[in-house]
Structure formats: structure tokens, C-alpha cells
Design a protein around this motif. Structure first.
Motif, PDB file in Angstrom:
ATOM      1  N   MET A  13       6.012 -43.396  -1.647  1.00  0.00           N
ATOM      2  CA  MET A  13       6.357 -44.495  -0.747  1.00  0.00           C
ATOM      3  C   MET A  13       6.901 -43.953   0.580  1.00  0.00           C
ATOM      4  O   MET A  13       7.478 -42.869   0.627  1.00  0.00           O
ATOM      5  CB  MET A  13       7.413 -45.387  -1.398  1.00  0.00           C
ATOM      6  CG  MET A  13       6.954 -46.047  -2.682  1.00  0.00           C
ATOM      7  SD  MET A  13       5.784 -47.380  -2.401  1.00  0.00           S
ATOM      8  CE  MET A  13       6.875 -48.624  -1.693  1.00  0.00           C
ATOM      9  N   PRO A  14       6.735 -44.696   1.663  1.00  0.00           N
ATOM     10  CA  PRO A  14       7.323 -44.275   2.943  1.00  0.00           C
ATOM     11  C   PRO A  14       8.851 -44.166   2.834  1.00  0.00           C
ATOM     12  O   PRO A  14       9.490 -44.929   2.116  1.00  0.00           O
ATOM     13  CB  PRO A  14       6.921 -45.400   3.894  1.00  0.00           C
ATOM     14  CG  PRO A  14       5.764 -46.070   3.242  1.00  0.00           C
ATOM     15  CD  PRO A  14       5.979 -45.944   1.769  1.00  0.00           C
ATOM     16  N   SER A  15       9.428 -43.194   3.534  1.00  0.00           N
ATOM     17  CA  SER A  15      10.868 -42.979   3.494  1.00  0.00           C
ATOM     18  C   SER A  15      11.536 -43.660   4.685  1.00  0.00           C
ATOM     19  O   SER A  15      10.945 -43.805   5.753  1.00  0.00           O
ATOM     20  CB  SER A  15      11.178 -41.481   3.530  1.00  0.00           C
ATOM     21  OG  SER A  15      10.712 -40.858   2.356  1.00  0.00           O
ATOM     22  N   PRO A  23      12.350 -46.150   9.646  1.00  0.00           N
ATOM     23  CA  PRO A  23      11.362 -45.263   9.006  1.00  0.00           C
ATOM     24  C   PRO A  23      11.515 -43.813   9.446  1.00  0.00           C
ATOM     25  O   PRO A  23      11.885 -43.517  10.590  1.00  0.00           O
ATOM     26  CB  PRO A  23      10.019 -45.842   9.488  1.00  0.00           C
ATOM     27  CG  PRO A  23      10.319 -47.247   9.874  1.00  0.00           C
ATOM     28  CD  PRO A  23      11.725 -47.242  10.408  1.00  0.00           C
ATOM     29  N   LEU A  24      11.242 -42.905   8.507  1.00  0.00           N
ATOM     30  CA  LEU A  24      11.251 -41.474   8.781  1.00  0.00           C
ATOM     31  C   LEU A  24       9.820 -40.951   8.758  1.00  0.00           C
ATOM     32  O   LEU A  24       8.969 -41.462   8.028  1.00  0.00           O
ATOM     33  CB  LEU A  24      12.082 -40.724   7.734  1.00  0.00           C
ATOM     34  CG  LEU A  24      13.589 -40.977   7.734  1.00  0.00           C
ATOM     35  CD1 LEU A  24      14.229 -40.296   6.522  1.00  0.00           C
ATOM     36  CD2 LEU A  24      14.230 -40.475   9.019  1.00  0.00           C
ATOM     37  N   ALA A  25       9.592 -39.915   9.529  1.00  0.00           N
ATOM     38  CA  ALA A  25       8.241 -39.354   9.595  1.00  0.00           C
ATOM     39  C   ALA A  25       7.921 -38.513   8.357  1.00  0.00           C
ATOM     40  O   ALA A  25       6.760 -38.312   8.023  1.00  0.00           O
ATOM     41  CB  ALA A  25       8.095 -38.504  10.857  1.00  0.00           C
ATOM     42  N   TRP A  26       8.960 -37.987   7.674  1.00  0.00           N
ATOM     43  CA  TRP A  26       8.731 -37.173   6.480  1.00  0.00           C
ATOM     44  C   TRP A  26       9.904 -37.367   5.526  1.00  0.00           C
ATOM     45  O   TRP A  26      10.915 -37.933   5.853  1.00  0.00           O
ATOM     46  CB  TRP A  26       8.548 -35.696   6.851  1.00  0.00           C
ATOM     47  CG  TRP A  26       9.706 -35.089   7.569  1.00  0.00           C
ATOM     48  CD1 TRP A  26      10.748 -34.401   7.040  1.00  0.00           C
ATOM     49  CD2 TRP A  26       9.929 -35.104   8.989  1.00  0.00           C
ATOM     50  NE1 TRP A  26      11.618 -33.996   8.016  1.00  0.00           N
ATOM     51  CE2 TRP A  26      11.137 -34.411   9.223  1.00  0.00           C
ATOM     52  CE3 TRP A  26       9.234 -35.644  10.082  1.00  0.00           C
ATOM     53  CZ2 TRP A  26      11.660 -34.249  10.496  1.00  0.00           C
ATOM     54  CZ3 TRP A  26       9.760 -35.467  11.344  1.00  0.00           C
ATOM     55  CH2 TRP A  26      10.950 -34.781  11.547  1.00  0.00           C
ATOM     56  N   CYS A  32      17.812 -39.900   9.886  1.00  0.00           N
ATOM     57  CA  CYS A  32      17.212 -39.676  11.197  1.00  0.00           C
ATOM     58  C   CYS A  32      18.148 -38.798  12.028  1.00  0.00           C
ATOM     59  O   CYS A  32      19.319 -38.619  11.691  1.00  0.00           O
ATOM     60  CB  CYS A  32      16.945 -41.002  11.903  1.00  0.00           C
ATOM     61  SG  CYS A  32      18.447 -41.922  12.353  1.00  0.00           S
ATOM     62  N   HIS A  33      17.641 -38.246  13.121  1.00  0.00           N
ATOM     63  CA  HIS A  33      18.441 -37.333  13.939  1.00  0.00           C
ATOM     64  C   HIS A  33      19.682 -38.026  14.495  1.00  0.00           C
ATOM     65  O   HIS A  33      20.767 -37.435  14.565  1.00  0.00           O
ATOM     66  CB  HIS A  33      17.590 -36.762  15.078  1.00  0.00           C
ATOM     67  CG  HIS A  33      16.489 -35.870  14.616  1.00  0.00           C
ATOM     68  ND1 HIS A  33      16.714 -34.732  13.879  1.00  0.00           N
ATOM     69  CD2 HIS A  33      15.135 -35.968  14.774  1.00  0.00           C
ATOM     70  CE1 HIS A  33      15.561 -34.138  13.606  1.00  0.00           C
ATOM     71  NE2 HIS A  33      14.586 -34.873  14.136  1.00  0.00           N
TER      72      HIS A  33
END
Length: 251
Positions: A13-15, A23-26, A32-33
Motif C-alpha cells: 500500500m502507499p505510505s 503521502p511519501l514517495a517511498w 516526511c522531511h
């Protein structure tokens, strides 16, 4: 089963960021930053990074046998939510995040001080509790610290009897729960050890374990944890330079 279901779900599933839910890219970072940069942290630099010298810690821990305390933060949100999700709701993502964060702190202290313990230990868990939960969170955190330091992670203790949950208990009651339920494994012990747990509240568990280690010849014990409880008093006032410095620390 729920542990592995959570693992597979996270891979498929998307994180999202565990704080802001964007949403996170990975998968790996968990934050997130922006949230990582603004995460509340306990800056004990004014006390040589040893939180035992901070008055809100001293008031709750009283006299302890361990020599230093290295928490990441006060026991507050979002850490409180993440710890409880990890321990009681099989929150795999939260567990991965907390292991990453304590590893980052261990690496930072290694790079600034250059002195690290000879080995890393952790608070034990009974076989019954381990079957119930599926993992020992203290062991996973200790392994993250040990990897950063390139030090062994040792199973220093056995817990043949089930230790009741300590949440909400006084220091005296916590110590009573520990008597006869945790024992030190035999073997040669290094002079300087780090002990790891998730949260330090009264310090009773770590104090008890430190006593076992020092009675066996260990010279120095440092305690590492995700968070420490802040203890306040109505009569407190910023009468010292350290107390005054607390006004600028992350809350």
C-alpha cells in the motif's frame, strides 16, 4: 499473523507520513522531511547530554544507580501515540520509525563524543509476554543502537516470570513487581554498558537492572530510551541556569 499482515500491507500500500499523513514517495523514512526536521526533541546539551541533570527528570527519578540517561524526547505526542501503537496495536510502521530515530541519536552522540559503551543490553521480556506481543520492543531498539556503534547487543537478563504491566504504578510498586522476576545471565560482563528501553517513567526498572550489573562488576551503565517522563512540582521556579534553560527546550 497480524504482525506479518501489517508488514505485507506496508509493502503493497502507499505510505504516508506518520505525523502529517501526507503521502511519501517511498516506504523507508516513515516521516516526511518537514516533520522529521520539526520533531520535538530533548536537547540536553547544557548537561553534557545527560538528562539526569535536568530538574524535571531529577524530581521523578530521585537517586538512581545508573550513570547517565539519554532520551530522545519528553514522553509527549507524537511519541506517546507511536509507542502505544507499536506495543499494543502491532504498529509496524511506528516501530520502524522509532528504531530509526533512536539509531540517529546514537550515531549523533558517537560522532560528537567519540566514546561509546562496550556493549548494549535491553530490558528483558518473559516468554509469555513475548508470545502475546510477538516482539520485544526494547531488543529492537537496542539492536538499532548497537548497529550504529558497531557493538554487540547482549541478552544480559532472563525474565522467567511474567512482570505485570507497570503503567500507572508508583516507583515502590514497580520495584515490588520486579523482585524475583528478572535475573542476570552468567558470563563475563564489560566495564561500560548501555541499557535500552522504550520509555523511562520512574526509573525503577533501569535502576533494578543497573544494580544487578554493578553487583556483578560493571563500572558504568548508561540508559538509552525513546522518551522520559517530565515531572513537575507546583513549587518549582527557574532558580538555576539549567532550570532557566528548560524554557527554551522543545516541549
Amino acid at each position: 499473523m497480524s504482525f506479518w499482515f501489517g508488514y505485507l500491507r506496508r509493502q503493497l500500500m502507499p505510505s504516508v507520513c506518520l505525523w502529517c499523513q501526507q503521502p511519501l514517495a517511498w516506504h523507508e523514512p516513515q516521516l516526511c522531511h518537514h516533520c522529521h526536521r520539526h520533531l520535538p526533541r530533548l536537547d540536553a546539551a547544557l548537561t553534557q547530554h545527560n538528562a539526569l541533570y535536568l530538574p524535571p527528570v531529577q524530581r521523578g527519578l530521585a537517586q538512581t544507580r545508573f550513570d547517565a540517561l539519554y532520551p530522545m524526547a519528553w514522553y509527549q505526542q507524537p511519541y506517546r501515540h507511536w509507542v502505544q501503537r507499536w506495543k499494543f496495536q502491532q504498529g509496524l510502521a511506528e516501530g520502524e520509525l522509532l528504531c530509526q530515530l533512536i539509531g540517529e541519536k546514537a550515531a549523533a552522540l558517537r560522532d560528537t563524543d567519540g566514546i561509546v559503551p562496550d556493549a548494549v543490553g535491553f530490558v528483558p521480556m518473559s516468554a509469555a509476554r513475548l508470545r502475546q506481543r510477538g516482539f520485544n520492543q526494547a531488543l529492537l531498539l537496542a539492536q538499532s543502537v548497537a548497529r550504529q556503534w558497531h557493538r554487540p547487543c547482549l541478552a544480559l537478563f532472563d525474565s522467567p516470570a511474567l512482570v505485570p504491566h507497570q503503567t500507572g504504578l508508583s516507583r515502590r510498586d514497580r520495584l515490588a513487581n520486579l523482585r524475583g522476576k528478572i535475573q542476570l545471565n552468567s558470563g563475563t560482563l564489560p566495564a561500560h554498558l548501555a541499557l535500552v528501553d522504550d520509555v523511562v517513567t520512574t526509573g525503577a526498572t533501569m535502576d533494578w537492572l543497573t544494580g544487578l550489573l554493578k553487583n556483578a562488576g560493571v563500572q558504568r551503565v548508561d540508559v538509552w530510551c525513546l522518551a522520559v517522563t517530565r515531572h513537575s512540582t507546583a513549587a518549582s521556579s527557574p532558580s538555576s541556569s539549567i532550570e532557566s534553560a528548560l524554557n527554551i527546550l522543545p516541549r
